[in-house]
Design an enzyme around this catalytic site. Structure first.
Site, short mmCIF file in Angstrom:
data_model
loop_
_atom_site.label_atom_id
_atom_site.label_comp_id
_atom_site.label_asym_id
_atom_site.label_seq_id
_atom_site.Cartn_x
_atom_site.Cartn_y
_atom_site.Cartn_z
N CYS A 2 0.82 -1.20 0.00
CA CYS A 2 0.00 0.00 0.00
C CYS A 2 0.86 1.25 0.00
O CYS A 2 1.60 1.51 0.94
CB CYS A 2 -0.96 0.03 1.18
SG CYS A 2 -2.14 -1.31 1.23
N ARG A 27 6.55 -2.10 -3.64
CA ARG A 27 5.95 -2.51 -2.37
C ARG A 27 4.88 -3.58 -2.57
O ARG A 27 4.48 -4.23 -1.62
CB ARG A 27 5.33 -1.28 -1.68
CG ARG A 27 6.32 -0.22 -1.30
CD ARG A 27 5.65 1.07 -0.90
NE ARG A 27 4.97 0.94 0.38
CZ ARG A 27 5.43 1.43 1.53
NH1 ARG A 27 6.60 2.04 1.54
NH2 ARG A 27 4.76 1.30 2.64
N TRP A 73 -3.06 -3.08 -1.61
CA TRP A 73 -2.92 -4.54 -1.47
C TRP A 73 -4.14 -5.01 -0.68
O TRP A 73 -4.34 -4.59 0.46
CB TRP A 73 -1.62 -4.86 -0.74
CG TRP A 73 -1.27 -6.32 -0.71
CD1 TRP A 73 -0.72 -7.05 -1.70
CD2 TRP A 73 -1.44 -7.20 0.40
NE1 TRP A 73 -0.52 -8.35 -1.28
CE2 TRP A 73 -0.95 -8.47 0.00
CE3 TRP A 73 -1.94 -7.06 1.70
CZ2 TRP A 73 -0.96 -9.58 0.85
CZ3 TRP A 73 -1.95 -8.15 2.55
CH2 TRP A 73 -1.46 -9.40 2.12
N ASN A 108 -3.70 3.46 4.37
CA ASN A 108 -2.93 2.24 4.61
C ASN A 108 -3.23 1.75 6.02
O ASN A 108 -3.37 2.56 6.93
CB ASN A 108 -1.42 2.52 4.52
CG ASN A 108 -0.96 2.79 3.11
OD1 ASN A 108 -1.71 2.63 2.16
ND2 ASN A 108 0.29 3.20 2.97
N GLY A 109 -3.31 0.44 6.20
CA GLY A 109 -3.57 -0.12 7.52
C GLY A 109 -4.88 -0.87 7.57
O GLY A 109 -5.50 -1.15 6.53
N GLU A 500 15.05 -20.89 3.93
CA GLU A 500 15.00 -19.73 3.03
C GLU A 500 14.89 -20.18 1.58
O GLU A 500 14.16 -19.58 0.78
CB GLU A 500 16.24 -18.87 3.25
CG GLU A 500 16.42 -17.73 2.26
CD GLU A 500 15.31 -16.69 2.27
OE1 GLU A 500 15.31 -15.82 1.38
OE2 GLU A 500 14.43 -16.74 3.16
N LYS A 504 11.82 -19.15 -0.94
CA LYS A 504 12.01 -18.49 -2.24
C LYS A 504 11.29 -19.25 -3.35
O LYS A 504 10.66 -18.66 -4.22
CB LYS A 504 13.50 -18.40 -2.57
CG LYS A 504 14.23 -17.33 -1.81
CD LYS A 504 13.79 -15.95 -2.24
CE LYS A 504 14.07 -14.92 -1.16
NZ LYS A 504 13.14 -14.98 -0.03
N GLU A 507 7.49 -18.76 -3.02
CA GLU A 507 7.09 -17.36 -3.22
C GLU A 507 6.89 -17.01 -4.68
O GLU A 507 5.92 -16.34 -5.03
CB GLU A 507 8.17 -16.42 -2.64
CG GLU A 507 8.06 -16.13 -1.17
CD GLU A 507 9.11 -15.13 -0.73
OE1 GLU A 507 8.74 -14.14 -0.07
OE2 GLU A 507 10.30 -15.33 -1.05
N HIS A 523 11.52 -39.05 10.77
CA HIS A 523 10.43 -38.82 11.72
C HIS A 523 9.16 -38.32 11.04
O HIS A 523 8.31 -37.71 11.69
CB HIS A 523 10.90 -37.83 12.79
CG HIS A 523 12.03 -38.33 13.63
ND1 HIS A 523 11.89 -39.37 14.51
CD2 HIS A 523 13.33 -37.95 13.68
CE1 HIS A 523 13.06 -39.61 15.10
NE2 HIS A 523 13.95 -38.76 14.61
N LYS A 622 5.72 -6.29 -0.87
CA LYS A 622 7.12 -6.13 -0.47
C LYS A 622 7.23 -5.66 0.97
O LYS A 622 7.97 -6.23 1.76
CB LYS A 622 7.81 -5.12 -1.39
CG LYS A 622 9.28 -4.89 -1.08
CD LYS A 622 10.08 -6.15 -1.32
CE LYS A 622 11.55 -5.96 -1.01
NZ LYS A 622 12.28 -7.23 -1.08
#
Length: 627
Positions: A2, A27, A73, A108-109, A500, A504, A507, A523, A622
């Protein structure tokens, strides 16, 4: 996530607003819009990209000297045009829904009590045209308006619960713009000669327009008019320029140029040697002063004093930054011998914990505006843990302003949603922090310091050598592009790197991927292993290598196919069902910074082969500035 841009000027500001949105595209967003005062309220909105919005504004001849713009967003309401910002109030009466009212607003928020406010406003006759929580604020301000927009906004804020940064104007006061923030960032841009002023959620939006920035604190409200502005704090007391000084912020837009690369993510992967070199520039010795932050100093407060006083570390972070914290835990406990706890920021503040006032609270965030991490920091502070340090990529961010100490990485602006160079720069900063704490506790000899500094200085060259492995990674990616699932394995220091790598891949390629400590295979996860479940293994030549080889045999015995990142001297050879990429050199404690790079490249090239939107993956943003 946003973006907000707003302006009051004597010139047409629509091109400035649209350009600002374009600079905030990194963003993440799924709709965008612009509104101006022009014979009432006028706007253009789109669920496409900012470029399409610009065409709308041009073809529709949208012009005005006061306006607001937004990239959204979606949270409340699907990403549809009627849910896109800016939102208008619609007055009351039987035909209210067919005519715009007098208030335009971007936000925003998240407003947590929006249902209650919506019911109250509907009872008064207000007609809602969206499913957003934002439209509630526009109607609420309209209901309180009595000729003074500043007073109406102030009154409305008393009813809002949640987080917000807002920019709002009214057609009855065409050269006035009001901004307010609580829990979401907002800045004031002071224009040349004072003839125009701006609001934005990020200084990057105003690059090339003004470099004179005022950072609004929590609860601030700003009133912008032609040739003047003033601010009040959360207690409605006027603020002076001494309390909210104008700062020169060079938010260069040139860093956002794609250049010869296909995607920003690819560009940022290849910028990592430079990002590390810049982040380590001037580090000639391990000294506590690396983490001092002059602007935040209380009398007598400095890193040397704090480091000697603390006896444990608490790391708070989200997403990729959380995995950098998990890596740092291994360093802090093995090198500095300091007990370390790593918490997912969004979980930490909602559970009972045992505070220790001698804990160093370390936050990790690329943007410095991550809402969950900021909230977790404030929660820790409320429990009496006042020693705080951030590893952050934005020196002017809220996180840096709210922490006592800081290490500012110099990765440069990161456009791709999937973090790459910011992650490795964070790891470099966290390794320096480990060494500084070890030194403060008398656990770092001169010889060890010299060895570690030599390794750090060599990192950029070592990263360049790893990037040269890209053609081999592309061959792996051709296999992965046909898969729908993958497993990642690591042990010890490299388990967070496996996490990580899995993050990636999911994503940006949308392949389901999970990571496990390799010893956990038997396990449960081993039940998933088949010939169509590729297993990526991070295999440095360390103390756990032989254990890891046993885990790899478990995979091969079940018909699994292994893709192994191995150091040159691990004696792991290519064979049927076993694909090996040899790393240029073993890098000891800093090995995670090298092993993560092929995993970034694997995700990138797999996504390219599948045709996904690499830089703007679906449903993601982002900078996550909402909880």
């Amino acid at each position: 996530m946003c973006g907000i841009v707003g302006a009051v000027s004597v010139r047409n500001i629509v091109p400035i607003l649209v350009q600002g949105l374009a600079r905030l595209e990194y963003r993440g967003y799924d709709s965008c819009g612009v509104a101006v005062v022009a014979n009432g309220l006028q706007r253009a909105r789109s669920t496409s990209r900012v470029a399409e919005l610009a065409e709308q504004c041009s073809s529709g001849k949208l012009e005005g000297t006061t306006g607001i713009a937004h990239t959204r967003w979606a949270t409340h309401g699907a990403p549809l045009v009627h849910n896109a910002h800016p939102h208008f109030s619609h007055g009351t009466g039987p035909d209210a829904g067919s005519r715009p009212g007098r208030v335009a607003l971007v936000h925003n928020g998240i407003i947590e009590n929006h249902d209650e406010l919506r019911s109250r406003l509907q009872a008064r006759g207000y007609v809602f045209q969206s499913q957003t929580d934002t439209e509630v604020i526009a109607h609420l301000i309209d209901s309180l308006y009595d000729g003074d927009l500043f007073e109406a906004v102030k009154a409305s804020l008393k009813s809002l619960q949640g987080a917000y940064a807002i920019a709002v104007f009214c057609k009855d006061e065409p050269h006035r713009l009001i901004g307010a923030r609580a829990g979401s960032p907002l800045i004031l841009g002071v224009g040349k000669d004072g003839q125009e002023h701006f609001l934005a959620s990020d200084a990057m939006a105003l690059a090339g327009v003004t470099d004179q920035i005022v950072y609004l604190d929590e609860g601030d409200v700003v009133d912008i008019q032609l040739g003047k502005y003033w601010l009040i704090d959360k207690d409605y007391k006027p603020l002076t320029t001494r309390q909210r000084p104008v700062k020169t912020v060079l938010a260069h837009s040139g860093a956002a140029e794609l250049g010869p690369y296909r995607h920003y993510m690819q560009k940022e992967i290849f910028e990592q040697p430079r990002a590390i070199a810049d982040s380590l520039e001037g580090v000639d010795a391990i000294v506590p002063e690396l983490f001092d932050l002059e602007m935040n100093h209380a009398p007598g407060l400095n890193a040397a004093r704090v480091f000697k006083d603390i006896d444990s570390v608490l790391i708070l972070a989200c997403g990729t930054s959380y995995y950098s914290g998990c890596t740092a835990k291994y360093w802090l406990e093995s090198i500095a011998k300091i007990p370390t706890q790593v918490e997912v920021a969004s979980e930490y503040r909602y559970r009972d914990s045992v505070p220790n006032p001698r804990t160093l609270v370390v936050t990790i965030t690329q943007s410095g505006e991550t809402a969950d991490t900021l909230a977790a920091l404030r929660h820790a502070q409320s429990l009496g843990m006042t020693h705080t340090l951030t590893v952050c990529n934005v020196a002017s961010s809220a996180m840096v302003r709210e922490c006592q100490l800081a290490y500012i990485t110099r990765a440069g602006i990161e456009i791709g949603v999937a973090s790459t160079k910011a992650f490795t720069a964070q790891l470099a900063g966290l390794f320096l922090l480990t060494l500084a704490l070890a030194q403060a506790k008398g656990r770092l000899s001169d010889a060890e310091e010299a060895r570690h500094l030599k390794a750090l200085r060599h990192l950029p060259a070592a990263l360049q050598a790893v990037l040269a492995l890209e053609p081999q990674v592309i061959a792996w990616a051709e296999d992965f592009a046909r898969m729908e699932n993958a497993l990642f394995l690591g042990r010890g220091l490299h388990y967070p790197i496996a996490l990580e790598g899995a993050l990636k891949l999911k994503e940006i390629s949308y392949i389901h991927a999970e990571a496990y400590p390799a010893g956990e295979l038997k396990h449960g996860p081993l039940a998933l292993v088949t010939s169509v479940m590729p297993v990526v293994t991070v295999a440095p030549n360390d103390a756990l290598l032989e254990k890891l080889k046993s885990n790899m045999h478990e995979v091969r015995a079940r018909g699994g196919v292994l893709y192994v990142l191995a150091d040159a001297d691990t004696k792991i050879e290519n064979g049927e069902g076993l694909h090996v990429i040899r790393m240029p050199e073993h890098y000891g404690e800093l090995s995670p910074l090298l092993h993560v790079v092929p995993l970034q490249l694997l995700a990138y090239h797999t996504a390219c082969a599948r045709g996904t939107d690499v830089d703007k993956p679906r449903n993601l943003a982002k900078s996550v500035t909402v909880e």
